[in-house]
Design an enzyme around this catalytic site. Structure first.
Site, PDB file in Angstrom:
ATOM      1  CE  LYS A  79       4.537  -5.274   0.569  1.00 45.18           C
ATOM      2  NZ  LYS A  79       5.434  -4.435  -0.273  1.00 45.18           N
ATOM      3  CB  SER A 160       3.486  -3.656  -3.694  1.00 48.04           C
ATOM      4  OG  SER A 160       4.602  -3.597  -2.818  1.00 48.04           O
ATOM      5  CB  SER A 184       6.267  -0.924  -2.787  1.00 46.52           C
ATOM      6  OG  SER A 184       5.994  -1.437  -4.055  1.00 46.52           O
TER       7      SER A 184
END
Lengths: 495, 95
Positions: A79, A160, A184
């Site tokens: 990420k 997210s 998330s």
């Protein structure tokens, strides 16, 4: 032995590498090729194919010498919230569009030390603020799944950590890092039909993870199954002197412990999670999950978490308050974008006006308001008190049960652009994940079924703090019983 | 509680984010809605409840206050929009 290496699990790939059925370079190259083929998903902000293939060659040398590490040559997505030395790290924001960290985050370093190979930095909502991966400055991520009813509509992967989830679901990466502040990792895992884990607050070091809400932020894991997620989490966990909130707790050998029968385990079903307007498919799969766990030997008990309905509004005071403070550092002086003004104050204002997107500005302003003189006690202190009550609810519940079973999200994936005009509606997408976040508890989502549109729905297992072993055991037993094998059409494209 | 244009402007200024009139019209009603929605927390009786700030309830560890890296000036200024001779450059702030 399947010939498509992008369909293997980590455990299968490690076994084959050990037997020299294929090389690390082959394994990584296939995944890199798939990443390139599936660029339209926009799952990556920065691809690191060259470094990945070079690292794979080193892995082959290690394997030849008999020095294989625990996750040798496993291609993962990172990420783009984890700082990676000499590799651009944007946090999905324009304001960090040119930021090249001079250091490596603890979690990404640990994963490298275990042998994993990052093939790229995965797209995300800007500063991890969002539930649909549509707030990224680098464009929305597309979910590899499509609805059977509206096959032309592009769907969100959740957020997210949407790029990470999409990459794993499509078979581009064998696993991925996420972060989880209010859901998330778990919510995108549910939307993409994969496993997503948020460990106990303090299990992983936050050092080098771009901060959003520090009292809630934790590293997370995406994987194709429970065993792989346990292998990944073990590699990422552990105390770190660089993060004083990381806990000096021993890290169990999660993967070795997860195959365990559930006789005597009490599974709590919180009555407050049966929210108004919940789709019948979700009610059905939740009931099915409970009955499968019962068949596996567990005892099902009804529990109460009375402050559940206050969790999301509580979160939307605490997280923005912490964000407004954390994001004060983006001032155009030491790193990131600078938009020159006539004086320093104007430089700050112009830099931040141009560098932040709408959702980030909205949250900074909410946080600033809640922390401002005259409102601090009414909003922020009040929220911290309710956070205590929410944590106490779980403490009480865990006197009656050992793990908690809930749906992961109140819907399946929705179309890109839907819900974007209504922040509150978007925020309520995290209604089942936020309470455990506020209480600092571990939670994970496992794929359970397809809904009436042919889209995946996840179930969440929550356990006591530091009892990831209990969580993994329940999740593993449920995974075996559910036998969810559906894959999105895109994952079946051979690389 | 109402979030009028002057309040939005004031919040934005505290947050050091420049907002146009158009921005104020855009964010104002959203902030108003979000703050009206969190008002429901007022229903909860929190008398005598201790605020929860450290959820893991593990005491934060202290480390010795000593330099444990150093000689990384170039690393530190590497990402600066403007740096000269090891310093960050900003606009003049003292007349």
């Amino acid at each position: 032995m399947t010939s498509d290496l992008t369909r293997l699990t980590i455990a299968q790939a490690l076994e084959s590498l050990r037997k020299k059925e294929f090389s690390a370079v082959e394994l990584v190259t296939r995944h890199v090729r798939k990443m390139e083929q599936l660029r339209p998903l926009n799952a990556f902000i920065t691809e690191t194919a060259e470094q990945a293939v070079a690292a794979a060659a080193e892995s082959d040398a290690r394997i030849a010498k008999g020095e294989m590490r625990t996750l040798e040559a496993i291609p993962i997505a990172m990420k783009d919230l984890f700082c990676t030395k000499d590799i651009k790290t944007t946090a999905g924001s324009h304001i960090l569009g040119n930021f090249i960290p001079p250091y490596e985050s603890t979690v990404s370093q640990k994963l490298m030390d275990s042998g994993t190979i990052s093939i790229g930095k995965a797209n995300l909502d800007e500063f991890a603020m969002g539930g649909s991966n549509t707030t990224s400055y680098y464009g929305p991520v597309e979910n590899p799944w499509r609805s059977e009813k509206f096959p032309d509509k592009k769907l969100v992967p959740g957020g997210s950590s949407g790029g990470s989830a999409a990459a794993v679901a499509a078979g581009v990466a064998m696993a991925a890092t996420g972060t989880d502040t209010g859901g998330s990792t778990r919510q995108p895992a549910s939307f993409c039909g994969i496993v997503g884990v948020k460990p106990t607050y303090g299990r992983c070091s936050r050092w080098g993870i771009v901060a959003f809400a520090s009292s809630l932020d934790q590293a997370g894991v995406f994987a194709k199954n429970v065993e792989d997620s346990a292998l990944m989490l073990e590699a990422m966990s552990g105390h770190d002197v660089k993060d004083t909130t990381s806990a000096p707790q021993a890290v169990p050998n999660f993967a070795a412990l997860l195959k365990h029968d559930l006789r005597g385990v009490r599974v709590g079903i919180p009555k407050e999670y049966r929210v108004d307007g919940m789709p019948q498919d979700i009610i059905d799969v939740w009931e099915k999950g409970a009955s499968l766990l019962k068949d596996a030997g567990a005892e099902i008990v009804e529990i109460s978490l009375p402050h559940t309905k206050y969790a999301v509004p509580t979160y939307y005071i605490i997280a923005p308050a912490e964000a407004s403070s954390n994001l004060a550092r983006y001032d155009g002086v030491r790193y990131g974008l600078r938009k020159e003004g006539k004086d320093l104050a104007e430089t700050y204002e112009l830099t931040r006006a141009e560098g932040f997107g709408a959702e980030v500005k909205r949250r900074i302003m909410i946080g600033t308001y809640c922390l401002s003189a005259g409102y601090y006690d009414a909003y922020y202190t009040k929220a911290l008190k309710i956070r205590r009550l929410i944590a106490n609810d779980f403490t009480e519940a865990f006197k009656k049960c050992d793990v908690i079973l809930t749906p992961t999200a109140p819907s399946s994936a929705f179309a890109i652009g839907e819900n974007s005009d209504d922040p509150i509606k978007m925020y309520l997408g995290d209604v089942f994940t936020i309470p455990a976040s506020l209480a600092g508890l571990p939670g994970m989502s496992i794929p359970a079924t397809l809904d009436d549109q042919g889209l995946p729905l996840g179930l969440q297992i929550i356990s006591r703090a530091w009892d990831e072993v209990g969580m993994f055991r329940a999740a593993y037993a449920l995974e075996q019983a559910l036998n969810f094998t559906a894959k999105p059409a895109l994952a079946k494209v051979a690389a | 509680m109402t979030i009028d244009a002057a309040t939005v402007k004031k919040i934005a200024q505290l947050a050091r984010i420049r907002v146009s009139d158009e921005d104020i019209n855009y964010y104002g009603p959203q902030l108003q809605n979000i703050l009206a929605w969190v008002e429901q927390l007022g229903e909860v009786n929190t008398d005598g409840v201790e605020p929860l700030a450290n959820v893991s309830e593990i005491p934060l560890s202290l480390r010795a206050d000593v330099v444990n890296d150093g000689n990384i000036q170039q690393d530190i200024i590497k990402n600066a929009p403007e740096a000269v001779e090891g310093f960050f450059v900003v606009s003049k702030i003292v007349e």
